[in-house]
Every structure is written in structure tokens, then in C-alpha cells.
Design a protein around this motif. Structure first.
Motif, PDB file in Angstrom:
ATOM      1  N   SER A  73      -2.721  -2.511   3.864  1.00 49.76           N
ATOM      2  CA  SER A  73      -3.246  -1.470   2.971  1.00 49.76           C
ATOM      3  C   SER A  73      -2.517  -1.455   1.638  1.00 49.76           C
ATOM      4  N   ILE A  74      -1.221  -1.727   1.655  1.00 43.56           N
ATOM      5  CA  ILE A  74      -0.454  -1.783   0.399  1.00 43.56           C
ATOM      6  C   ILE A  74      -0.918  -2.969  -0.433  1.00 43.56           C
ATOM      7  N   VAL A  75      -1.110  -4.111   0.226  1.00 43.18           N
ATOM      8  CA  VAL A  75      -1.583  -5.310  -0.478  1.00 43.18           C
ATOM      9  C   VAL A  75      -2.939  -5.049  -1.126  1.00 43.18           C
ATOM     10  N   GLU A  76      -3.868  -4.483  -0.365  1.00 40.74           N
ATOM     11  CA  GLU A  76      -5.212  -4.260  -0.889  1.00 40.74           C
ATOM     12  C   GLU A  76      -5.205  -3.263  -2.046  1.00 40.74           C
ATOM     13  N   LYS A  77      -4.326  -2.269  -1.964  1.00 39.00           N
ATOM     14  CA  LYS A  77      -4.214  -1.293  -3.056  1.00 39.00           C
ATOM     15  C   LYS A  77      -3.750  -1.977  -4.342  1.00 39.00           C
ATOM     16  N   GLU A  78      -2.744  -2.839  -4.247  1.00 40.66           N
ATOM     17  CA  GLU A  78      -2.213  -3.502  -5.443  1.00 40.66           C
ATOM     18  C   GLU A  78      -3.183  -4.563  -5.974  1.00 40.66           C
ATOM     19  N   LEU A  79      -3.896  -5.240  -5.082  1.00 40.68           N
ATOM     20  CA  LEU A  79      -4.907  -6.188  -5.538  1.00 40.68           C
ATOM     21  C   LEU A  79      -5.982  -5.466  -6.332  1.00 40.68           C
ATOM     22  N   ASP A  80      -6.390  -4.318  -5.840  1.00 40.23           N
ATOM     23  CA  ASP A  80      -7.422  -3.545  -6.524  1.00 40.23           C
ATOM     24  C   ASP A  80      -6.941  -3.099  -7.900  1.00 40.23           C
ATOM     25  N   LYS A  81      -5.692  -2.704  -8.007  1.00 41.45           N
ATOM     26  CA  LYS A  81      -5.143  -2.271  -9.299  1.00 41.45           C
ATOM     27  C   LYS A  81      -5.130  -3.398 -10.318  1.00 41.45           C
ATOM     28  N   GLU A  82      -4.932  -4.634  -9.841  1.00 41.48           N
ATOM     29  CA  GLU A  82      -4.889  -5.786 -10.744  1.00 41.48           C
ATOM     30  C   GLU A  82      -6.254  -6.434 -10.929  1.00 41.48           C
ATOM     31  N   GLY A  83      -7.306  -5.851 -10.308  1.00 38.82           N
ATOM     32  CA  GLY A  83      -8.645  -6.414 -10.445  1.00 38.82           C
ATOM     33  C   GLY A  83      -8.845  -7.692  -9.669  1.00 38.82           C
ATOM     34  N   ILE A  84      -8.078  -7.857  -8.582  1.00 36.80           N
ATOM     35  CA  ILE A  84      -8.177  -9.049  -7.749  1.00 36.80           C
ATOM     36  C   ILE A  84      -8.948  -8.708  -6.483  1.00 36.80           C
ATOM     37  N   SER A  85      -9.895  -9.543  -6.109  1.00 35.40           N
ATOM     38  CA  SER A  85     -10.740  -9.274  -4.956  1.00 35.40           C
ATOM     39  C   SER A  85      -9.914  -9.162  -3.677  1.00 35.40           C
ATOM     40  N   LYS A  86     -10.326  -8.251  -2.801  1.00 36.08           N
ATOM     41  CA  LYS A  86      -9.665  -8.096  -1.511  1.00 36.08           C
ATOM     42  C   LYS A  86      -9.909  -9.292  -0.596  1.00 36.08           C
ATOM     43  N   GLU A  87     -10.835 -10.187  -1.009  1.00 35.78           N
ATOM     44  CA  GLU A  87     -11.023 -11.437  -0.276  1.00 35.78           C
ATOM     45  C   GLU A  87      -9.720 -12.222  -0.190  1.00 35.78           C
ATOM     46  N   TYR A  88      -8.820 -11.958  -1.142  1.00 31.42           N
ATOM     47  CA  TYR A  88      -7.570 -12.717  -1.203  1.00 31.42           C
ATOM     48  C   TYR A  88      -6.458 -12.091  -0.365  1.00 31.42           C
ATOM     49  N   THR A  89      -6.757 -11.016   0.362  1.00 33.12           N
ATOM     50  CA  THR A  89      -5.728 -10.357   1.165  1.00 33.12           C
ATOM     51  C   THR A  89      -5.044 -11.322   2.136  1.00 33.12           C
ATOM     52  N   PRO A  90      -5.788 -12.157   2.898  1.00 30.33           N
ATOM     53  CA  PRO A  90      -5.093 -13.105   3.790  1.00 30.33           C
ATOM     54  C   PRO A  90      -4.182 -14.066   3.025  1.00 30.33           C
ATOM     55  N   CYS A  91      -4.567 -14.437   1.796  1.00 27.42           N
ATOM     56  CA  CYS A  91      -3.722 -15.324   0.986  1.00 27.42           C
ATOM     57  C   CYS A  91      -2.369 -14.671   0.728  1.00 27.42           C
ATOM     58  N   PHE A  92      -2.408 -13.369   0.384  1.00 29.79           N
ATOM     59  CA  PHE A  92      -1.174 -12.636   0.100  1.00 29.79           C
ATOM     60  C   PHE A  92      -0.341 -12.452   1.360  1.00 29.79           C
ATOM     61  N   LEU A  93      -0.992 -12.119   2.465  1.00 33.65           N
ATOM     62  CA  LEU A  93      -0.250 -11.880   3.697  1.00 33.65           C
ATOM     63  C   LEU A  93       0.419 -13.158   4.203  1.00 33.65           C
ATOM     64  N   ALA A  94      -0.280 -14.297   4.090  1.00 30.03           N
ATOM     65  CA  ALA A  94       0.314 -15.577   4.488  1.00 30.03           C
ATOM     66  C   ALA A  94       1.485 -15.933   3.578  1.00 30.03           C
ATOM     67  N   GLN A  95       1.336 -15.649   2.282  1.00 27.56           N
ATOM     68  CA  GLN A  95       2.433 -15.912   1.353  1.00 27.56           C
ATOM     69  C   GLN A  95       3.629 -15.013   1.664  1.00 27.56           C
ATOM     70  N   MET A  96       3.350 -13.778   2.046  1.00 28.54           N
ATOM     71  CA  MET A  96       4.426 -12.867   2.437  1.00 28.54           C
ATOM     72  C   MET A  96       5.183 -13.411   3.645  1.00 28.54           C
ATOM     73  N   LEU A  97       4.427 -13.980   4.604  1.00 29.01           N
ATOM     74  CA  LEU A  97       5.072 -14.584   5.771  1.00 29.01           C
ATOM     75  C   LEU A  97       6.023 -15.694   5.358  1.00 29.01           C
ATOM     76  N   GLN A  98       5.594 -16.528   4.425  1.00 26.34           N
ATOM     77  CA  GLN A  98       6.424 -17.628   3.966  1.00 26.34           C
ATOM     78  C   GLN A  98       7.651 -17.130   3.208  1.00 26.34           C
ATOM     79  N   GLU A  99       7.468 -16.098   2.393  1.00 24.53           N
ATOM     80  CA  GLU A  99       8.561 -15.612   1.555  1.00 24.53           C
ATOM     81  C   GLU A  99       9.643 -14.893   2.361  1.00 24.53           C
ATOM     82  N   SER A 100       9.221 -14.038   3.294  1.00 24.10           N
ATOM     83  CA  SER A 100      10.216 -13.177   3.949  1.00 24.10           C
ATOM     84  C   SER A 100       9.993 -12.977   5.439  1.00 24.10           C
ATOM     85  N   GLY A 101       8.867 -13.499   5.965  1.00 19.74           N
ATOM     86  CA  GLY A 101       8.533 -13.201   7.351  1.00 19.74           C
ATOM     87  C   GLY A 101       8.120 -11.751   7.542  1.00 19.74           C
TER      88      GLY A 101
END
Length: 366
Positions: A73-101
Motif C-alpha cells: 500500500s505504501i508503494v502504490e501510494k508513492e507510485l500514484d504521487k509520482e504518476g507511475i502506474s500501479k502496474e509497476y508495483t511488483p517491479c518495486f517490490l522485487a527491487q525492494m527484496l534485492q535491496e534490503s530483503g
């Protein structure tokens, strides 16, 4: 024009601005409406899609994935603020896994990009916000440099920094694993005397040790293409419910034919049969001609799957296996430079590279 003038003459503002002045006001208002319409359209376009990629697929379900899904929900909120489609939510979550687990607070390791030093971000919300801002900044930079957009390029630029995009533009290159390796090597040679960069895995070859030139593949191991794990074949991944990364493709490599695809999960990871079949070869390193501990299975469709460089083999010639049966473990035997699985799809059980087929024709690999 006469109609406009006649219309204006019937209104009180004529006495204030005159005919000519009123016409200019109307034209200005029309122009303003056109500009607003254009901006609205552009914003909607950005919300639909950045560049040419709609989705990254789906997160592979695992205990690690659960740690980042709670921040969806935090990811989707920030994507929306930046005008980025929520379709990219899995992209962000996978990147989060790589960055910090998914370990808070700086889940995107974004402190350095915002403050110039690590450890400054103290909340998950701020970390996610900075990652979304950084994505938007990178996207605008790619557009400015006229570089073809791709999620892969955004990811790799996030890891290397904006200079990577400028380097690609200056060298008239596009993102690929090869260009990422080359850039990482050049930067490491330039900065290695500072002692802040080290090599961490065999694929870096003691050279590509600046940043993570395999950052994209390391993210993709947490993702599954939407709609399944294959391209219409009956095969399944040899690593079942285990994140993995492709480290080397089928085709010409280092001046010779690479007859399979190299996959990395972790040393000792269980390797499963990609489909039902009969084991037609199970060879030790001393007899496999460079494949190390190797197993070959003949499938009902007439194709053969070969599994090389394994640490252990659990099947023998004549064994009947079912799809998903564990046949060995990932290893580093034979002519291998690091722990991985060498997977081949073949039309014959021999060593003729002309009988090898691209595994990507049968799998939707990350």
C-alpha cells in the motif's frame, strides 16, 4: 470572425475591452484550455504506462516475498504521487527484496541518493518515496538522452547511478548484461585504488566489481512472468518455488557455442525434472566431457533435457521420473567457473551442439 464579433457585441464586456480586446481574451482562453487538455492527457498517459513496458510479472510467493508485500500500500501510494502506474508495483517490490530483503527502515537503500550518505533515512515511507522519485528522475533522464525505455535500464541506472545512462548515450549503446559488465569494469578500474569496491561473485571475473552489473537479473529472480512459467510447453522450471537468475544465455559466448542456459539459485539448491521422462544418462564428472555431474532425461515429446555441473546426482539410468522430482543439486563440477545449473534442451542424446535448442523457446525465464 463576423459571427464572433456579432456575438461579442451583445455582451457587456464589449464596453470594457472593445471588440479587438475581447477577441484576444477569447483566443487566450481557448489556448489555455488546449494547454490544460494536453497536460491532462500527458498525465493520464504517464499513469497508464512509462515507456514501453506494462508489467514485470508477479512476485514468486515465498517467505521473503511476504516481508515486502506488507509494504504494498505504501508503494502504490508513492507510485500514484509520482504518476507511475500501479502496474509497476511488483517491479518495486522485487527491487525492494534485492535491496534490503524488506528489512526496515531504508527498504530501498535510498539514503545515499537523497542525502549523499547511508543511514539517513529513518522510515519505510521515506525510503519508498525516494525510490519512486528516483524512478521518475531516471525516466526523465532517459527521455532527455533519447535512450529506449525499459524497466531493466531503470533498474540498472538505479544501481549504477545516472552516469551509466550518460555513458550509454555517449557510446551509442543500450542496456544489456554485456554493457553493464563493461561499464562496471571501466568504473572499477578507475576507482579500485580507493579500496571501497570489492568483487563478490564469480561472474564479476575480478573486473566488473563496481556496483552490481547483474542487478537486473538479481531482481528478476524474485519475479514470475504473468500467466505461468513456460511458453506453451509442458515444461516447468528446474528450480521449483526457488528464486533464481539467468547468468548466461544460449548462443555464441566467448567465441564458441554455448549450448544451454545457465541458471543460479544457490549452491546445493534442489534441481527438479522439467517434465516426466526416463533417465538416459547419469554421469560422474570424470565421464561427462566437461559437464561435471550430469543427468539427461528423455521426455515423452521426444526431447531431451540435460542438467550439468551438479554437486550431486540422485537418479540413475533407467529411472522413471515425474515432473518436479528432485534429480540432483546445484553445484560447481566439471568445466565451471561458479556454482550454477547448465540446462540444455536437445533433440538427441549426444554431444552435437547442433542438436541443442534455445531453452527460451520452451520457458518464460526471468
Amino acid at each position: 470572425m463576423k459571427l464572433i464579433i456579432n456575438f461579442i457585441k451583445r455582451h457587456v464586456w464589449l464596453s470594457i475591452f472593445g471588440v479587438t480586446g475581447t477577441i484576444y481574451i477569447i483566443l487566450f482562453l481557448l489556448l489555455l484550455l488546449l494547454i490544460i487538455g494536453f497536460l491532462y492527457s500527458s498525465n493520464n498517459s504517464n499513469n497508464t504506462q512509462i515507456g514501453g513496458t506494462q508489467t514485470c510479472g508477479e512476485l514468486i510467493q515465498s517467505p521473503a516475498a511476504e516481508k515486502v508485500l506488507k509494504y504494498r500500500s505504501i508503494v502504490e501510494k508513492e507510485l500514484d504521487k509520482e504518476g507511475i502506474s500501479k502496474e509497476y508495483t511488483p517491479c518495486f517490490l522485487a527491487q525492494m527484496l534485492q535491496e534490503s530483503g524488506g528489512n526496515p527502515p531504508d527498504v530501498f537503500q535510498a539514503s545515499e541518493s537523497k542525502y549523499g550518505q547511508i543511514g539517513m533515512i529513518k522510515t519505510v515511507d521515506e525510503s519508498v518515496q525516494q525510490a519512486a522519485i528516483r524512478w521518475e528522475q531516471i525516466t526523465e533522464l532517459l527521455e532527455y538522452l533519447k535512450l529506449p525505455f525499459s524497466i531493466e535500464l531503470v533498474w540498472q541506472t538505479y544501481n549504477f547511478g545516472s552516469n551509466y545512462a550518460f555513458w550509454l548515450a555517449d557510446n551509442k549503446e543500450e542496456y544489456s548484461l554485456d554493457t553493464a559488465f563493461k561499464y562496471s569494469s571501466e568504473m572499477y578500474q578507475r576507482l579500485k585504488d580507493k579500496g571501497i569496491y570489492k568483487c563478490h561473485y564469480a561472474e564479476q571475473k575480478g573486473s566488473a566489481c563496481y556496483g552490481d552489473f547483474m542487478y537486473v537479473d538479481h531482481i528478476k529472480r524474485y519475479l514470475m512472468p504473468t500467466g505461468g512459467d513456460n511458453n506453451g510447453s509442458n515444461f516447468q522450471f528446474p528450480f521449483v518455488n526457488i528464486p533464481f537468475v539467468v547468468t548466461s544465455e544460449f548462443g555464441q559466448r566467448w567465441g564458441e557455442m554455448h549450448a544451454g542456459i545457465d541458471l543460479v539459485a544457490y549452491l546445493g539448491a534442489p534441481i527438479s525434472a522439467i517434465d516426466d521422462g526416463v533417465v538416459v544418462a547419469s554421469l560422474p564428472t570424470s565421464q561427462s566431457g566437461g559437464y561435471g555431474e550430469m543427468v539427461t532425461i528423455k521426455h515423452k515429446n521426444g526431447l531431451y533435457s540435460r542438467y550439468g555441473h551438479m554437486r550431486k546426482r540422485f537418479v540413475k539410468v533407467g529411472d522413471k521420473v515425474k515432473k518436479g522430482d528432485v534429480i540432483g543439486e546445484q553445484g560447481n563440477t566439471g568445466e565451471s567457473t561458479g556454482s550454477h545449473l547448465h540446462l540444455e534442451i536437445r533433440s538427441a542424446n549426444d554431444y552435437d551442439k547442433g542438436h541443442a535448442m534455445n531453452p527460451r523457446n520452451y520457458f518464460k525465464f526471468p
